[in-house]
Design an enzyme around this catalytic site. Structure first.
Site, PDB file in Angstrom:
ATOM      1  CD  GLU A 186     -22.136 -37.848 -52.235  1.00 27.03           C
ATOM      2  OE1 GLU A 186     -22.346 -39.057 -52.450  1.00 27.03           O
ATOM      3  OE2 GLU A 186     -22.867 -37.149 -51.521  1.00 27.03           O
TER       4      GLU A 186
ATOM      5  CB  CYS B  86     -20.230 -44.738 -56.837  1.00 25.89           C
ATOM      6  SG  CYS B  86     -21.789 -43.879 -57.037  1.00 25.89           S
TER       7      CYS B  86
HETATM    8  P1  NAD Z   1     -11.361 -39.484 -61.258  1.00 27.39           P
HETATM    9  O1  NAD Z   1     -10.050 -40.124 -61.511  1.00 27.39           O
HETATM   10  O2  NAD Z   1     -12.103 -38.837 -62.377  1.00 27.39           O
HETATM   11  O3  NAD Z   1     -11.099 -38.427 -60.096  1.00 27.39           O
HETATM   12  C1  NAD Z   1     -12.149 -37.637 -59.580  1.00 27.39           C
HETATM   13  C2  NAD Z   1     -11.743 -36.187 -59.631  1.00 27.39           C
HETATM   14  O4  NAD Z   1     -10.610 -35.968 -58.791  1.00 27.39           O
HETATM   15  C3  NAD Z   1     -11.351 -35.722 -61.027  1.00 27.39           C
HETATM   16  O5  NAD Z   1     -12.028 -34.516 -61.300  1.00 27.39           O
HETATM   17  C4  NAD Z   1      -9.862 -35.550 -60.932  1.00 27.39           C
HETATM   18  O6  NAD Z   1      -9.385 -34.521 -61.754  1.00 27.39           O
HETATM   19  C5  NAD Z   1      -9.639 -35.212 -59.481  1.00 27.39           C
HETATM   20  N1  NAD Z   1      -8.325 -35.606 -59.011  1.00 27.39           N
HETATM   21  C6  NAD Z   1      -7.654 -36.744 -59.307  1.00 27.39           C
HETATM   22  N2  NAD Z   1      -6.457 -36.771 -58.668  1.00 27.39           N
HETATM   23  C7  NAD Z   1      -6.386 -35.628 -57.951  1.00 27.39           C
HETATM   24  C8  NAD Z   1      -5.403 -35.071 -57.061  1.00 27.39           C
HETATM   25  N3  NAD Z   1      -4.267 -35.704 -56.812  1.00 27.39           N
HETATM   26  N4  NAD Z   1      -5.672 -33.881 -56.499  1.00 27.39           N
HETATM   27  C9  NAD Z   1      -6.829 -33.231 -56.756  1.00 27.39           C
HETATM   28  N5  NAD Z   1      -7.790 -33.719 -57.576  1.00 27.39           N
HETATM   29  C10 NAD Z   1      -7.570 -34.884 -58.168  1.00 27.39           C
HETATM   30  O7  NAD Z   1     -12.382 -40.502 -60.623  1.00 27.39           O
HETATM   31  P2  NAD Z   1     -12.122 -41.709 -59.629  1.00 27.39           P
HETATM   32  O8  NAD Z   1     -11.650 -41.214 -58.316  1.00 27.39           O
HETATM   33  O9  NAD Z   1     -11.384 -42.794 -60.322  1.00 27.39           O
HETATM   34  O10 NAD Z   1     -13.640 -42.171 -59.473  1.00 27.39           O
HETATM   35  C11 NAD Z   1     -13.961 -43.455 -59.115  1.00 27.39           C
HETATM   36  C12 NAD Z   1     -14.246 -43.518 -57.623  1.00 27.39           C
HETATM   37  O11 NAD Z   1     -15.275 -42.599 -57.307  1.00 27.39           O
HETATM   38  C13 NAD Z   1     -14.753 -44.861 -57.181  1.00 27.39           C
HETATM   39  O12 NAD Z   1     -14.192 -45.168 -55.928  1.00 27.39           O
HETATM   40  C14 NAD Z   1     -16.238 -44.640 -57.060  1.00 27.39           C
HETATM   41  O13 NAD Z   1     -16.885 -45.531 -56.172  1.00 27.39           O
HETATM   42  C15 NAD Z   1     -16.295 -43.240 -56.578  1.00 27.39           C
HETATM   43  N6  NAD Z   1     -17.550 -42.646 -56.941  1.00 27.39           N
HETATM   44  C16 NAD Z   1     -18.382 -42.242 -55.945  1.00 27.39           C
HETATM   45  C17 NAD Z   1     -19.606 -41.695 -56.271  1.00 27.39           C
HETATM   46  C18 NAD Z   1     -20.572 -41.219 -55.227  1.00 27.39           C
HETATM   47  O14 NAD Z   1     -21.513 -40.546 -55.614  1.00 27.39           O
HETATM   48  N7  NAD Z   1     -20.382 -41.520 -53.958  1.00 27.39           N
HETATM   49  C19 NAD Z   1     -19.969 -41.564 -57.603  1.00 27.39           C
HETATM   50  C20 NAD Z   1     -19.079 -41.982 -58.580  1.00 27.39           C
HETATM   51  C21 NAD Z   1     -17.878 -42.508 -58.249  1.00 27.39           C
END
Ligand code: NAD
Length: 440
Positions: free
Chosen positions: A216, A250
């Site tokens: 997602e 998102c």
């Molecule tokens: P975040 O930084 O919290 O990361 C998401 C998860 O990935 C966390 O649990 C984190 O611990 C893990 N993570 C981070 N780096 C990692 C790595 N190198 N290896 C393994 N796991 C790792 O959140 P984010 O990515 O900044 O979230 C924002 C993004 O998510 C935006 O692009 C947003 O559009 C997208 N998003 C999508 C949805 C959806 O439902 N499609 C919903 C919310 C956010």
């Protein structure tokens, strides 16, 4: 005195797998009990969860309930109402080349032990709504909240074990090292919400075990505003959709495409709408959220110079506050148009009508959502037919994801797979083909 060593990821997965192998999680009774307990966790601890969400993101209690706590409760209620129906084996027609005494059908099998990795922006909803689906489908679950929303992560880590079957549901807190360690284990499904860079890491790790993934992800969700629409209505709905959670959603409208005359008229309408929703000083509004951390604050303030400020533009680093901001005269090549904004900045980009708008959208990655404000059915129809996006909203941003009977997910760069309601059962189950012929 002996001190128990903390469980390793391998231990956790092995423990949950052992529970799954007993068959306990497969019974509908176990599933509904877990869902009811999760519901109780949310309703009995609403104030604690709302306080954690305020600490992490400055969310108001109203917003915390509407977009996270009550949202998840509704998803649970919808699932409890329909689960027995959804799980019913589905007969299929028997083809002519087989005997008339044959019966065929499909039935859902739970997958086993699934991993749910959540992001920080709706840290409760985006962890727990997939957990609802995973439990409803009869799986054991490892839930990994986001370390960037530490108060919510801690609250969930404390509460979930107090309500759910701890032999089948585990919370693992932590950041990159902990998630990397988890991903080295063999899961039966990995459900990841977050950005595409980490999405690729997750998919690579899952490939080692041939584990299916749901990704997602996000992206720049465009808005097309047609000429001759009621711009006060458009501006009001855009302001509410864009600036919810300070734009850290998102499916938030990322940018607006419209013709120059409509853009000129939309500018004052948006300025009025922002003031109507958040008052003359949004920093003083209890309803307006904050940027999650300094890193994102600095990234976002770096984008404020990409256009002429129509409304907002001010910020306060000590408060992680960025005003709801609308930028006009934005060049498609400017920094604000280069990446998903994921903050309270709405650029207006002008195009020369519908054809150019469609080309603009199709020249870029497939977005998670696309929004259209048009009174003309042919225009709405053309955009629906000629573009590809995870979801499509006519006249109202965000709301499609609150409909449990609609699949929620992306396409292309915005993700793969979907969930909510019965689509979560599809995601977290194997649909098994069964044939039966009597022996005599
Ligand atoms: P975040 O930084 O919290 O990361 C998401 C998860 O990935 C966390 O649990 C984190 O611990 C893990 N993570 C981070 N780096 C990692 C790595 N190198 N290896 C393994 N796991 C790792 O959140 P984010 O990515 O900044 O979230 C924002 C993004 O998510 C935006 O692009 C947003 O559009 C997208 N998003 C999508 C949805 C959806 O439902 N499609 C919903 C919310 C956010």
């Amino acid at each position: 005195m002996t001190t128990a060593l903390p469980e390793t990821p391998a231990d956790t997965v092995a423990r949950l797998r052992a529970t799954f192998r007993t068959g306990r999680t497969k019974s509908v009774e176990w599933r509904t009990t877990q869902l009811r307990r999760l519901r109780a966790m949310l309703t009995e601890n609403g104030p604690d969860l709302a306080a954690a969400l305020r600490t992490d993101l400055g969310k108001s209690a109203t917003e915390a309930h509407r977009t996270e706590i009550d949202f998840t409760v509704r998803e649970i209620d919808h699932t409890l109402d329909h689960l027995a129906d959804w799980l019913r084996p589905e007969p299929a027609p028997v083809p002519a080349h087989l005997g008339a005494d044959i019966r065929v059908w499909t039935q859902y099998d739970p997958l086993g032990v699934v991993l749910v990795i959540a992001p920080w922006n709706y840290p409760a909803q985006l962890l727990l709504a997939p957990v609802v689906g995973a439990l409803a489908a009869g799986n054991a679950v490892v839930a990994k909240p986001s370390e960037l929303a530490p108060a919510t992560s801690a609250a969930v880590a404390r509460l979930l074990p107090a309500y759910l079957d701890t032999d089948a549901v585990a919370v693992v807190e932590g950041g990159v090292p902990e998630t990397t360690a988890l991903l080295a284990e063999r899961f039966d499904h990995v459900f990841y919400t977050g950005n595409g860079t980490v999405g690729r890491i997750v998919m690579r790790a899952a490939a080692e075990h041939l584990t299916p993934v749901t990704l997602e992800l996000g992206g720049k969700s465009p808005v097309f505003v047609d000429r001759d629409t009621d711009l006060d209505v458009v501006a009001d709905r855009l302001a509410r959709g864009k600036f919810l959670n300070a734009g850290q959603t998102c499916v938030a409208p990322d940018y607006v495409l419209t013709d120059p005359e409509t853009a000129a008229a939309l500018e004052p309408a948006l300025a009025r709408a922002v003031e109507a929703v958040y008052g003359a000083d949004p920093q003083a509004s209890s309803e307006y959220g904050r940027i999650v951390n300094e890193r994102h604050f600095d990234r976002l303030t770096g984008l404020l110079g990409s256009g002429r400020v129509v409304v907002g533009g001010d910020s306060d680093r000590t408060d992680k506050y960025i005003a709801p901001t609308v930028l006009a005269d934005v060049d498609p090549k400017s920094p604000v148009m280069g990446e998903e904004i994921f903050g309270p900045i709405l650029p207006l980009v002008t195009v020369d009508g519908l054809d150019e708008a469609i080309a603009f959208i199709n020249d870029r990655d497939k977005p998670l959502a696309l929004y259209v404000f048009s009174e003309t059915e042919a225009t709405r129809g053309r955009i629906a037919a000629e573009t590809s996006s995870g979801g499509l909203g006519h006249g109202l941003p965000l709301a499609h994801l609150t409909v449990s009977d609609l699949p929620f997910g992306g396409v292309g760069e915005s993700g793969m797979g979907n969930y909510h309601g019965r689509y979560s059962i599809e995601t977290f189950s194997h649909r098994k083909a069964v044939l039966e012929k009597p022996l005599s």
